[in-house]
Each structure stands twice: as structure tokens, then as C-alpha cells.
Design a protein around this motif. Sequence first.
Motif, PDB file in Angstrom:
ATOM      1  N   TYR A  21       0.842  -1.201   0.000  1.00 36.48           N
ATOM      2  CA  TYR A  21       0.000   0.000   0.000  1.00 36.48           C
ATOM      3  C   TYR A  21       0.877   1.252   0.000  1.00 36.48           C
ATOM      4  O   TYR A  21       1.989   1.237   0.537  1.00 36.48           O
ATOM      5  CB  TYR A  21      -0.904  -0.008   1.240  1.00 36.48           C
ATOM      6  N   HIS A  22       0.328   2.353  -0.526  1.00 36.73           N
ATOM      7  CA  HIS A  22       1.157   3.573  -0.638  1.00 36.73           C
ATOM      8  C   HIS A  22       1.510   4.198   0.710  1.00 36.73           C
ATOM      9  O   HIS A  22       2.299   5.121   0.753  1.00 36.73           O
ATOM     10  CB  HIS A  22       0.520   4.589  -1.596  1.00 36.73           C
ATOM     11  N   ARG A  48      -3.522  14.988  -5.720  1.00 34.54           N
ATOM     12  CA  ARG A  48      -4.554  14.074  -5.231  1.00 34.54           C
ATOM     13  C   ARG A  48      -5.949  14.570  -5.565  1.00 34.54           C
ATOM     14  O   ARG A  48      -6.897  13.788  -5.629  1.00 34.54           O
ATOM     15  CB  ARG A  48      -4.402  13.869  -3.717  1.00 34.54           C
ATOM     16  N   TYR A  51      -7.344  12.727  -8.352  1.00 38.36           N
ATOM     17  CA  TYR A  51      -7.898  11.423  -7.933  1.00 38.36           C
ATOM     18  C   TYR A  51      -9.295  11.629  -7.356  1.00 38.36           C
ATOM     19  O   TYR A  51     -10.235  10.914  -7.710  1.00 38.36           O
ATOM     20  CB  TYR A  51      -6.957  10.811  -6.891  1.00 38.36           C
ATOM     21  N   LYS A  58     -15.366   7.329 -11.888  1.00 31.75           N
ATOM     22  CA  LYS A  58     -15.069   5.889 -11.848  1.00 31.75           C
ATOM     23  C   LYS A  58     -16.283   5.110 -11.335  1.00 31.75           C
ATOM     24  O   LYS A  58     -16.706   4.112 -11.923  1.00 31.75           O
ATOM     25  CB  LYS A  58     -13.840   5.714 -10.931  1.00 31.75           C
ATOM     26  N   HIS A  82     -18.870  11.811  -2.267  1.00 29.18           N
ATOM     27  CA  HIS A  82     -17.898  12.750  -2.842  1.00 29.18           C
ATOM     28  C   HIS A  82     -18.546  14.029  -3.350  1.00 29.18           C
ATOM     29  O   HIS A  82     -17.986  15.111  -3.215  1.00 29.18           O
ATOM     30  CB  HIS A  82     -17.093  12.060  -3.963  1.00 29.18           C
ATOM     31  N   TYR A 126      -6.959   3.939 -13.933  1.00 30.36           N
ATOM     32  CA  TYR A 126      -7.936   3.366 -12.994  1.00 30.36           C
ATOM     33  C   TYR A 126      -9.359   3.548 -13.538  1.00 30.36           C
ATOM     34  O   TYR A 126     -10.142   2.603 -13.608  1.00 30.36           O
ATOM     35  CB  TYR A 126      -7.762   4.044 -11.631  1.00 30.36           C
ATOM     36  N   THR A 144      -8.328  -1.402  -2.267  1.00 26.13           N
ATOM     37  CA  THR A 144      -7.219  -0.748  -1.556  1.00 26.13           C
ATOM     38  C   THR A 144      -7.756  -0.009  -0.328  1.00 26.13           C
ATOM     39  O   THR A 144      -7.001   0.285   0.595  1.00 26.13           O
ATOM     40  CB  THR A 144      -6.482   0.260  -2.458  1.00 26.13           C
ATOM     41  N   HIS A 152      -5.591   7.372   6.908  1.00 28.67           N
ATOM     42  CA  HIS A 152      -6.328   8.582   7.304  1.00 28.67           C
ATOM     43  C   HIS A 152      -6.066   8.885   8.786  1.00 28.67           C
ATOM     44  O   HIS A 152      -5.880  10.032   9.179  1.00 28.67           O
ATOM     45  CB  HIS A 152      -7.829   8.407   7.055  1.00 28.67           C
ATOM     46  N   ARG A 155      -2.767  10.554   9.366  1.00 28.58           N
ATOM     47  CA  ARG A 155      -2.751  11.992   9.039  1.00 28.58           C
ATOM     48  C   ARG A 155      -3.429  12.800  10.136  1.00 28.58           C
ATOM     49  O   ARG A 155      -2.948  13.868  10.527  1.00 28.58           O
ATOM     50  CB  ARG A 155      -3.447  12.230   7.697  1.00 28.58           C
ATOM     51  N   TYR A 173     -11.637  16.099   5.806  1.00 31.29           N
ATOM     52  CA  TYR A 173     -11.789  15.065   4.772  1.00 31.29           C
ATOM     53  C   TYR A 173     -11.383  13.695   5.325  1.00 31.29           C
ATOM     54  O   TYR A 173     -12.071  12.699   5.126  1.00 31.29           O
ATOM     55  CB  TYR A 173     -10.949  15.374   3.518  1.00 31.29           C
ATOM     56  N   ARG A 177     -13.611  10.223   5.810  1.00 33.16           N
ATOM     57  CA  ARG A 177     -13.320   8.976   5.089  1.00 33.16           C
ATOM     58  C   ARG A 177     -13.134   7.778   6.017  1.00 33.16           C
ATOM     59  O   ARG A 177     -13.276   6.642   5.583  1.00 33.16           O
ATOM     60  CB  ARG A 177     -12.046   9.119   4.237  1.00 33.16           C
ATOM     61  N   LYS A 212      -4.349  -1.821  -8.758  1.00 34.93           N
ATOM     62  CA  LYS A 212      -4.813  -0.595  -8.083  1.00 34.93           C
ATOM     63  C   LYS A 212      -3.748  -0.069  -7.112  1.00 34.93           C
ATOM     64  O   LYS A 212      -3.553   1.154  -7.001  1.00 34.93           O
ATOM     65  CB  LYS A 212      -6.121  -0.901  -7.362  1.00 34.93           C
TER      66      LYS A 212
END
Length: 241
Positions: A21-22, A48, A51, A58, A82, A126, A144, A152, A155, A173, A177, A212
Motif C-alpha cells: 500500500y502507498h 490528489r 484522484y 469511476k 464525494h 484506474y 485498496t 487517514h 494523518r 476530509y 473517510r 490498483k
Amino acid sequence: MSEPWPKDEFERRLRAKGTRYHIHHPYHQMMHNGECTREQIQGWVINRFYYQISIPIKDANLLANCPDPDVRREWVQRIIDHDGAPGEVGGIEAWLALGEAVGVSRDTLWSQEQVLPGVRFAVDAYVNFVRRVPWQEAACSSLTELFAPEIHKQRLTGWPDHYPWIDAEGLSYFRKRLSEARRDVEHGLDLTLAYFRTRADQERALDILQFKLDVLWTMLDAMTMAYVHHTPPYFNCDEAS
Ligand SMILES: O=C(O)c1cc(C(=O)O)c2c(n1)C(=O)C(=O)c1cc(C(=O)O)[nH]c1-2
């Protein structure tokens, strides 16, 4: 042919992909360790955003390919999350507030002028993947999010200490999430465990999840080139050279 994995083993293998994962990307680690400059944080927020605004498109593509009203009724909530609803701030608006909190204007975000080519290619890959595959494979590619609550949380706890210049209001945000990602992933995981039944299917699901993960990782590679190594092409590079 190999036997399919039992569901719990299949799920374990999906979750094991979290090692890629990132959250483990050097750019993310820098951000988490409080080592990012203002420009690096701003660059991340700007890129971002592409995205963020692509996610509802998507999800609309997944809906367009899905003939099952029960799935659509549940999945459509992601678009509302969103885009927002009357009396409800959506994720895009919350991301614009994050932009303001880090010193990037709404106009700059909406202009997309500073979106790096590599980020655009990865995000578009994607959206295009979801557009052309069966909706169940598209659902699998959202997994993912299994690993997102942790990032999250990181952060929310780390940024106020590391980056006191960012108005904490701007972090809403990530708070939003936390619960949304948990709910989404339950749905996405149920669909995936039910649909990918043979061993070949299950291996395909792992490949989709890897694709992904690669999208997210590649976005940060592009940001590293621009904002860490200052390697063109990136916004402003003509003036910088
Ligand atoms: O900040 C992050 O690291 C992160 C990661 C991901 C993800 O894992 O795909 C998503 C999000 N955020 C996110 O905010 C979001 O709305 C989202 C939707 C999806 C998806 O694939 O449908 N992933 C993610």
C-alpha cells in the motif's frame, strides 16, 4: 487445476497485499514523519485532487455496467459521499477546504494546471479499467480501501504536530473517510469474496488489487520526481530552468 482457496484464506491473501500500500511509499513516509516542505504538501494536495474528482466518475462507470439494482442502490452512495447532498458536505468540497488549509486556492485545484502527467496517466488508467471490465472486477479494484483507514488516522494524529501551519479544520476530509472507507470496504469485500470463486478467479482478483496498488504508488513516484528531485516535466519547470 488448483483448488480454490477457502474464503478466509482468499481474504487473508487480499489483506496481505497491504504490504504494497502507498502508506509505505517514501513520499508518504516523509509526509507522515513531518519531513515534507510546504511545497511538497501542496503538490500532494493538488495532485490528489485529480484522484478525488475522478473517483465519482469511476463509480458512475461501475454503475453503468451493473444491472443489479441492489448493488447500484448501495454503490451510488459513494458518488454522493464525494459530490455531497443537500445539507451534506461532500468529499470534493472537503478536499477543496484541505487545499485552502494548506494554502492552495480552489481555482488552482479546479484548474488542474499543476496535475503531473504521471498522476494523470495513473488515475486515468484506474477510471478506464473500471469502464471496461465487469462491474465485479471494478468493485474488487476499490479494495485498496481495506488499508485506507490506517492512513487517514495517521494523518489526523500526525499532521497537527508536524505541520502546525495547516489549519486543523482542513483535515475534516480524512475524518469523514474513516467511517466511509470502512463501510465501503465491507460491501466491496463481500462482493469480491462471492464473485471470485475458482482459483484462477481468485488469482485474477489479487492481480486487480495489485494493479490498483500500482496506480496509487505510481502517483507518488511522479510526485517524488517533481517535488523531491525537481525533475521535469512539472508545473513551472520552464521558469525554473
Ligand atoms: O488518502 C488515501 O490514501 C486514499 C486512498 C484510497 C485508496 O486506497 O484507494 C482512497 C482514498 N484515499 C479516498 O479518499 C477515496 O475516496 C477513495 C475511493 C477509492 C476507490 O478506489 O473507490 N479509493 C479511495
